[in-house]
Design an enzyme around this catalytic site. Sequence first.
Site, mmCIF file in Angstrom:
data_model
loop_
_atom_site.group_PDB
_atom_site.id
_atom_site.type_symbol
_atom_site.label_atom_id
_atom_site.label_comp_id
_atom_site.label_asym_id
_atom_site.label_seq_id
_atom_site.Cartn_x
_atom_site.Cartn_y
_atom_site.Cartn_z
ATOM 1 N NE ARG A 149 35.329 126.784 -22.525
ATOM 2 C CZ ARG A 149 34.690 126.846 -21.351
ATOM 3 N NH1 ARG A 149 33.378 127.056 -21.307
ATOM 4 N NH2 ARG A 149 35.333 126.714 -20.215
ATOM 5 C CG HIS A 209 31.120 131.631 -19.742
ATOM 6 N ND1 HIS A 209 32.168 131.346 -20.578
ATOM 7 C CD2 HIS A 209 30.975 130.545 -18.952
ATOM 8 C CE1 HIS A 209 32.637 130.144 -20.302
ATOM 9 N NE2 HIS A 209 31.923 129.624 -19.315
HETATM 10 P P1 NAP Z 1 33.400 116.139 -19.831
HETATM 11 O O1 NAP Z 1 32.893 115.407 -18.644
HETATM 12 O O2 NAP Z 1 34.849 116.092 -20.136
HETATM 13 O O3 NAP Z 1 32.574 115.624 -21.085
HETATM 14 C C1 NAP Z 1 32.866 116.000 -22.381
HETATM 15 C C2 NAP Z 1 31.962 115.241 -23.328
HETATM 16 O O4 NAP Z 1 32.237 115.679 -24.664
HETATM 17 C C3 NAP Z 1 32.215 113.735 -23.292
HETATM 18 O O5 NAP Z 1 31.013 113.036 -23.446
HETATM 19 C C4 NAP Z 1 33.104 113.534 -24.514
HETATM 20 O O6 NAP Z 1 33.045 112.251 -25.103
HETATM 21 C C5 NAP Z 1 32.502 114.546 -25.463
HETATM 22 N N1 NAP Z 1 33.454 114.868 -26.524
HETATM 23 C C6 NAP Z 1 34.672 115.437 -26.429
HETATM 24 N N2 NAP Z 1 35.248 115.526 -27.635
HETATM 25 C C7 NAP Z 1 34.377 114.995 -28.506
HETATM 26 C C8 NAP Z 1 34.398 114.791 -29.898
HETATM 27 N N3 NAP Z 1 35.443 115.150 -30.651
HETATM 28 N N4 NAP Z 1 33.330 114.201 -30.472
HETATM 29 C C9 NAP Z 1 32.273 113.813 -29.726
HETATM 30 N N5 NAP Z 1 32.191 113.977 -28.395
HETATM 31 C C10 NAP Z 1 33.234 114.563 -27.799
HETATM 32 O O7 NAP Z 1 33.026 117.691 -19.728
HETATM 33 P P2 NAP Z 1 31.829 118.349 -18.909
HETATM 34 O O8 NAP Z 1 32.174 118.462 -17.476
HETATM 35 O O9 NAP Z 1 30.568 117.670 -19.269
HETATM 36 O O10 NAP Z 1 31.865 119.833 -19.519
HETATM 37 C C11 NAP Z 1 31.705 120.047 -20.914
HETATM 38 C C12 NAP Z 1 32.130 121.457 -21.245
HETATM 39 O O11 NAP Z 1 31.183 122.393 -20.736
HETATM 40 C C13 NAP Z 1 33.434 121.903 -20.576
HETATM 41 O O12 NAP Z 1 34.556 121.442 -21.299
HETATM 42 C C14 NAP Z 1 33.321 123.406 -20.617
HETATM 43 O O13 NAP Z 1 33.919 123.875 -21.806
HETATM 44 C C15 NAP Z 1 31.820 123.657 -20.664
HETATM 45 N N6 NAP Z 1 31.326 124.350 -19.470
HETATM 46 C C16 NAP Z 1 30.613 125.499 -19.644
HETATM 47 C C17 NAP Z 1 30.098 126.165 -18.547
HETATM 48 C C18 NAP Z 1 29.267 127.406 -18.709
HETATM 49 O O14 NAP Z 1 28.961 128.068 -17.719
HETATM 50 N N7 NAP Z 1 28.861 127.749 -19.912
HETATM 51 C C19 NAP Z 1 30.331 125.677 -17.256
HETATM 52 C C20 NAP Z 1 31.071 124.502 -17.121
HETATM 53 C C21 NAP Z 1 31.563 123.852 -18.234
HETATM 54 P P3 NAP Z 1 33.454 110.952 -24.253
HETATM 55 O O15 NAP Z 1 32.280 110.716 -23.341
HETATM 56 O O16 NAP Z 1 33.603 109.896 -25.251
HETATM 57 O O17 NAP Z 1 34.713 111.292 -23.514
#
Ligand code: NAP
Length: 319
Positions: free
Chosen positions: A234, A282
């Site tokens: 993000r 995006h």
């Molecule tokens: P996810 O499975 O919820 O994983 C989030 C990761 O971030 C987890 O490893 C989590 O830690 C870590 N995290 C969250 N808060 C943190 C903090 N304060 N300090 C350190 N680590 C932290 O999410 P995902 O499916 O991988 O997706 C990640 C993000 O990608 C989404 O939320 C979205 O915003 C973005 N995204 C972007 C696109 C694009 O096209 N650009 C597409 C899809 C998604 P833990 O492992 O300890 O829970």
Amino acid sequence: MRARNGDKAITLLFNVTPALFDDYREPIRDALRDRKIEACVGLLGEIAPADVDYIIHATGGPITDFAPFSNAGAVLSLWAGVEKIVGNTTLTQPLCRMVDDGLRQGMVEWVVGHTLRAHLGTDRYVCQKPLTWEQHVPPLAADRSVTVLGLGELGSAAATALAQLGFRVTGWSRSAREVPGVRCLAGMESLPQALASAEILVGLLPQTPETIDLLNAERLALLPKASFIINAGRGTLIDDDALIAALDSGQVAHATLDVFRTEPVPPGHPFWSHPGLTISPHIAAATRVSTAAEKIAENIARAESGQPLLHVVDRTLSY
Ligand code: NAP
């Protein structure tokens, strides 16, 4: 979780844009296969809120007050990022985000592509015409350190793919994780260590109160000199002004950004004209209709048979 009579028809409400309603209505209906669908509506007013069993949601839908949908078993997001809805206090139903193979594979390909582009110095030769015949031989991946911030569904898949290419990969998350071939660090105290080894830094963190402006001037200064940033999590992760200053000083050699504080990036924003930035609109990883419809149907089937929902958002963590 409630278990319902399997013969009862299911009422779905699409809280999405008209275009997404057209895209998803039939694929979700098909994915639900033998379920009887009572209604599959896209507009409020066609159905009594108390009759809605599940709400399929994406940013841009007309409903912002979820309180009247008192019998809805879940709000099922078509998107992985839920920062725009997670703080909605009228939404008390379980909120599930999208985790999907198409999304994961798309992100792996985008991250690997841009990491290789930074690693190989591809822009130097592609963008320079006529070419100055100077041979900048890149190191092998084994001599390049990459840090992935976020080791969730997308971050761990991207870190794994980079490690398989031979990069020295560090991953950073909130809680302790294990990813084969990846040095895993967790918690704020280890962030300086994660940044210090990031010749290439990949951002795959969700937007939460803790991650907003995580990469400020002080933290950008912890990166190795002339590092590369690739952010597809993000846009709020990075302080825009601090990034521009870091690019101007050479602390950051180049940043490739797919996500922004305001999307589309407003005309006149300094990002548009900065030579050290690559902007993509995006598109790093899109939800694919065919696979996502199956995921929505799978969660509905689970709820209908009393099994726990998948990928429920933790409201206390905002992701
Ligand atoms: P996810 O499975 O919820 O994983 C989030 C990761 O971030 C987890 O490893 C989590 O830690 C870590 N995290 C969250 N808060 C943190 C903090 N304060 N300090 C350190 N680590 C932290 O999410 P995902 O499916 O991988 O997706 C990640 C993000 O990608 C989404 O939320 C979205 O915003 C973005 N995204 C972007 C696109 C694009 O096209 N650009 C597409 C899809 C998604 P833990 O492992 O300890 O829970």
